[in-house]
Design an enzyme around this catalytic site. Structure first.
Site, short mmCIF file in Angstrom:
data_model
loop_
_atom_site.label_atom_id
_atom_site.label_comp_id
_atom_site.label_asym_id
_atom_site.label_seq_id
_atom_site.Cartn_x
_atom_site.Cartn_y
_atom_site.Cartn_z
N SER A 32 0.81 -1.20 0.00
CA SER A 32 0.00 0.00 0.00
C SER A 32 0.86 1.28 0.00
O SER A 32 1.71 1.43 -0.86
CB SER A 32 -0.94 -0.06 1.20
OG SER A 32 -2.05 0.74 0.94
N LYS B 63 4.18 2.20 -2.40
CA LYS B 63 4.52 3.40 -3.19
C LYS B 63 5.98 3.76 -2.89
O LYS B 63 6.77 4.07 -3.78
CB LYS B 63 3.60 4.58 -2.81
CG LYS B 63 2.08 4.29 -2.87
CD LYS B 63 1.26 5.51 -2.45
CE LYS B 63 -0.11 5.24 -1.82
NZ LYS B 63 -1.15 4.67 -2.59
N TRP C 131 -10.30 0.19 -4.99
CA TRP C 131 -9.78 1.53 -4.64
C TRP C 131 -8.36 1.73 -5.24
O TRP C 131 -7.99 2.80 -5.67
CB TRP C 131 -9.75 1.62 -3.11
CG TRP C 131 -9.29 2.91 -2.50
CD1 TRP C 131 -8.20 3.08 -1.70
CD2 TRP C 131 -9.93 4.20 -2.57
NE1 TRP C 131 -8.12 4.37 -1.28
CE2 TRP C 131 -9.16 5.08 -1.80
CE3 TRP C 131 -11.07 4.67 -3.22
CZ2 TRP C 131 -9.49 6.43 -1.65
CZ3 TRP C 131 -11.39 6.02 -3.08
CH2 TRP C 131 -10.61 6.88 -2.30
N HIS D 210 -7.82 -5.63 0.57
CA HIS D 210 -6.56 -4.89 0.72
C HIS D 210 -5.81 -5.43 1.94
O HIS D 210 -6.18 -5.14 3.08
CB HIS D 210 -6.93 -3.41 0.91
CG HIS D 210 -5.76 -2.49 0.91
ND1 HIS D 210 -4.97 -2.29 -0.19
CD2 HIS D 210 -5.26 -1.69 1.88
CE1 HIS D 210 -4.03 -1.40 0.11
NE2 HIS D 210 -4.18 -1.02 1.36
C1 GTR Z 1 -5.47 4.36 1.91
C2 GTR Z 1 -4.94 5.18 0.77
C3 GTR Z 1 -4.24 4.29 -0.20
C4 GTR Z 1 -3.31 3.33 0.48
C5 GTR Z 1 -3.82 2.82 1.80
C6 GTR Z 1 -2.80 2.13 2.72
O1 GTR Z 1 -6.22 5.08 2.81
O2 GTR Z 1 -6.03 5.81 0.17
O3 GTR Z 1 -3.58 5.07 -1.17
O4 GTR Z 1 -2.06 3.88 0.62
O5 GTR Z 1 -4.37 3.82 2.56
O6 GTR Z 1 -1.65 2.55 2.82
O7 GTR Z 1 -3.21 1.16 3.38
#
Ligand code: GTR
Length: 392
Positions: A232, A236, A323, A373
């Site tokens: 996540s 990045k 998402w 996720h």
């Molecule tokens: C979310 C965000 C994502 C992702 C995620 C995470 O809220 O919108 O871009 O980075 O967090 O890091 O779990």
């Protein structure tokens, strides 16, 4: 600020034009001599900010070592990295497990969300004193990690399996590098830097490279075979670290999504306006200029993946994590594979593989597994198989 409704409909993806990684007729030589540097500098100026560590001195100290970790199978070290500039210091810890069965082990290097001690119940692991998000209130009190949080994230990091397969695992708590809140860049690594365009993802990326500096000095590690791993927001950071630092042999992006592997210009799932509003500290200030205006971006994230070529790169996504736009992450990899093709590898097919089907073609890997996720055992099973081909 009025925000657009999130689009999850493929039919509503706008017609978009991606900047070419390399113009038609150009060669790998053109890429390496000119276009690569231009691309990197666009990511510095428009997206993540520039990593400028001018005048920073770094030192490492093995502060703890346990030669009988994991029931005697592994060596566990805690390395304190201190960065110093103009009399100011910032330190963070690197946790490293290496298998005793391998004399110099390839290593997975990752960042974590709540502290190194959350990866294992091993009571020898120090607990960070730094700010930790309160989001998971059952194990964090007043933004401080406590004993109750030992091992709470072990399910995301199968250390024993990693060690048994002959790999080491290194980890840093991301908040030890830069806390994950908008502090106008006063804390963490920013506290020792002067004026800088580098934001929080940039500071996390520095952690990967500093850890690599250390790994290169550790006799238990095969530093030529290190994979960076991030989930996540930390995915990045892993991608940005690997784009800047060619020492990483393999890169794993687990559901990195918007501002990671996903194409911004598709405007699918998380949009720039949303990410830049909720997390104003993640990216360079200039990135906000593209809020609700992704079409104006002079680059897109397929070019970030291209910066990793020709090294091994695996993009993991999840079906219920729309998402983060799994299709947009695959298309980004597909576009990057055109540069891999110039390096003599096969271009991957344009169609995404079926859900739960693993695609590994040469140095490129991809899957979209069912579920949400998260980092799941099946993700790691694929990453370990991929590593067996590229790190050994
Ligand atoms: C979310 C965000 C994502 C992702 C995620 C995470 O809220 O919108 O871009 O980075 O967090 O890091 O779990």
């Amino acid at each position: 600020m009025a925000q657009q409704a999130t689009n999850y409909d493929e039919a509503k993806v706008p017609v978009y034009k991606l900047p070419a990684i390399l113009e038609d007729g150009k060669t790998v030589n053109d890429w390496e001599s000119k276009r690569r540097a231009e691309t990197l500098s666009l990511f510095e100026s428009e997206v993540y900010g520039k990593t400028d560590l001018e005048g920073v001195k770094t030192s490492f100290k093995v502060a703890k070592q346990d030669n009988e970790a994991l029931d005697g199978k592994a060596i566990r070290k805690e390395i304190v990295c201190t960065m110093e500039r103009n009399g100011k210091q910032h330190s963070f810890s690197i946790m490293l497990f290496t298998p005793k069965a391998v004399s110099k082990a390839p290593v997975f290097l990752g960042l974590n969300f709540y502290g190194n001690h959350t990866l294992s119940t091993d009571s020898g692991i120090s607990i960070s004193e730094n700010w930790v998000p309160n989001k998971e209130a059952f194990f964090i009190e007043n933004n401080k990690a406590t004993e109750t949080s030992r091992g709470v994230r072990a399910y995301r990091w199968p250390i024993e399996k990693i060690i048994d397969r002959g790999y080491g695992l290194a980890n840093i708590y991301c908040g030890d590098l830069d806390p994950d809140f908008d502090d106008s860049f006063k804390n963490g690594l920013h506290s020792i830097l002067g004026e800088t365009s580098m934001a929080t993802i940039g500071a996390w990326a520095v952690g990967f490279s500093k850890a690599m500096d250390y790994l290169e000095t550790d006799n238990d590690v095969d530093a030529k075979n290190v994979a960076v791993f991030g989930h996540s927001r930390l995915g990045k950071a892993a991608l940005w670290a690997s784009a800047q630092d060619p020492r990483f042999k393999m890169t794993i992006s687990n559901e990195s999504g918007c501002g990671g592997a996903a194409l911004s210009k598709r405007e699918y799932g998380e949009r720039l306006e949303v990410i830049n509003t909720r997390f104003p500290h993640w990216f360079a200030t200039k990135f906000k200029k593209y809020n609700s205006n992704e079409a104006a971006l002079p680059i897109d994230q397929h070019q970030l993946l291209a910066l990793i070529a020709p090294r091994a790169l695996y993009v993991g996504t999840a079906e219920d994590d729309q998402w983060s736009d799994p299709r947009g992450q695959y298309l980004s990899l597909y576009e990057a594979s055109k540069l891999y093709e110039s390096y003599g590898f096969k271009r991957i097919p344009e169609d995404s593989p079926k859900v739960n089907e693993t695609r590994q073609i040469g140095p490129l890997g991809y899957h979209e597994r069912s579920g949400k996720h998260e980092v799941m055992p099946v993700d790691w099973a694929n990453y370990l198989d991929f590593a067996d081909k590229h790190l050994k």
